[in-house]
Design an enzyme around this catalytic site. Structure first.
Site, short mmCIF file in Angstrom:
data_model
loop_
_atom_site.label_atom_id
_atom_site.label_comp_id
_atom_site.label_asym_id
_atom_site.label_seq_id
_atom_site.Cartn_x
_atom_site.Cartn_y
_atom_site.Cartn_z
N LEU A 114 -12.24 -0.68 -0.52
CA LEU A 114 -12.07 -2.08 -0.16
C LEU A 114 -13.14 -2.38 0.88
CD1 LEU A 114 -8.20 -2.51 0.30
CD2 LEU A 114 -9.63 -3.77 -1.33
N ASP A 115 -13.81 -3.53 0.75
CA ASP A 115 -14.87 -3.81 1.72
C ASP A 115 -14.29 -4.09 3.10
OD1 ASP A 115 -14.49 -6.71 2.15
OD2 ASP A 115 -15.12 -6.91 0.06
N LYS A 116 -15.15 -4.10 4.09
CA LYS A 116 -14.72 -4.19 5.50
C LYS A 116 -13.88 -5.44 5.76
CE LYS A 116 -16.50 -4.01 10.25
NZ LYS A 116 -17.71 -3.83 11.09
N SER A 118 -11.96 -7.04 3.71
CA SER A 118 -10.77 -7.13 2.87
C SER A 118 -9.71 -6.15 3.37
CB SER A 118 -11.11 -6.82 1.41
OG SER A 118 -12.08 -7.71 0.91
#
Length: 251
Positions: A114-116, A118
């Protein structure tokens, strides 16, 4: 012992395998990262420097620095609610990495990023083959997200998102999408392109303000608060095993 635990034990008793696969299956790191560790001279086998491409047998002693790597730990598969601002990386210099944040007593890593910016459901485990199978795009594992954008949703936007959006030199797979509010929707993906939802929205003139993953396959985020985690139940592990290892189990 559940089916996933049995598979974990079986994986740990294989005959000779490539060293990078051994390290990956032990939950240490990805094969690519293992190759870097080997090339950097940080891995030894029976006290001698490891060589790229070499194979190891179960009885051999494999170490990274002073730490011995083996399959003797119990199987760990966690459902984690990753908070926003935490980074999915194994880079030790990253102070906000998910590894540092959890500080779990057994070496585990994430299965799917999961990106930072999110948050939401992240699976973490010490079983490398589970990660490998979850990451294979051809298996069409469902991932569900709750998304908030910067302006009101239109029927055109929803239709284009569901049919596929050109990003990253490809067109995204058709997906399920449901409007849940003026600025909110749920979306179910079966692929995991880099920052996929954010890129899809951007391509259609929208900006994502909040993104939370709430489900992976049939494992749900549920009532976990940001920063909390739980062990998967035996029933969840058995269903995951059936989806990933049995011939007709892939979604």
């Amino acid at each position: 012992m559940n089916k996933m635990e049995q598979e974990y034990r079986r994986q740990g008793m294989q005959e000779a395998v490539r060293l990078n696969k051994y390290l990956s299956d032990a939950g240490v790191c990805s094969r690519r990262e293992a190759d870097k560790l080997i090339a950097a001279g940080r891995v030894t086998v029976d006290g001698k420097g490891a060589r790229p491409g070499m194979k190891v047998e179960p009885a051999q002693s494999v170490r990274i620095g002073k730490k011995e790597i083996n399959f003797q730990d119990d199987l760990v598969v966690l459902a984690v609610n990753k908070p926003r601002g935490i980074v999915c990386t194994e880079e030790r210099r990253e102070r906000d990495s998910i590894i540092r944040f959890l500080d779990y007593p057994v070496r585990i890593t994430y299965a799917g990023r999961l990106d930072k910016d999110s948050g939401g459901l992240l699976l973490m485990t010490n079983f490398g083959e589970l990660i490998n199978r979850l990451m294979r795009a051809r298996n069409y594992h469902e991932k569900e997200y709750k998304v908030t954008v910067d302006k009101p949703l239109t029927e055109e936007f929803l239709a284009q998102m569901s049919q596929g959006v050109p990003i990253l030199d490809t067109v995204t797979r058709p997906c399920k999408i449901e409007k849940t509010g003026k600025y909110k929707f749920r979306i179910v993906l079966t692929q995991g392109l880099n920052r996929q939802i954010r890129r899809m929205c951007e391509a259609l003139g929208y900006e994502v303000k909040e993104l939370v993953r709430v489900r992976i396959s049939d494992i749900e985020l549920g009532s976990l608060k940001p920063g909390q985690y739980r062990n998967l139940t035996d029933e969840e592990l058995d269903r995951l095993y059936e989806r990933l290892w049995l011939p007709n189990g892939a979604l």
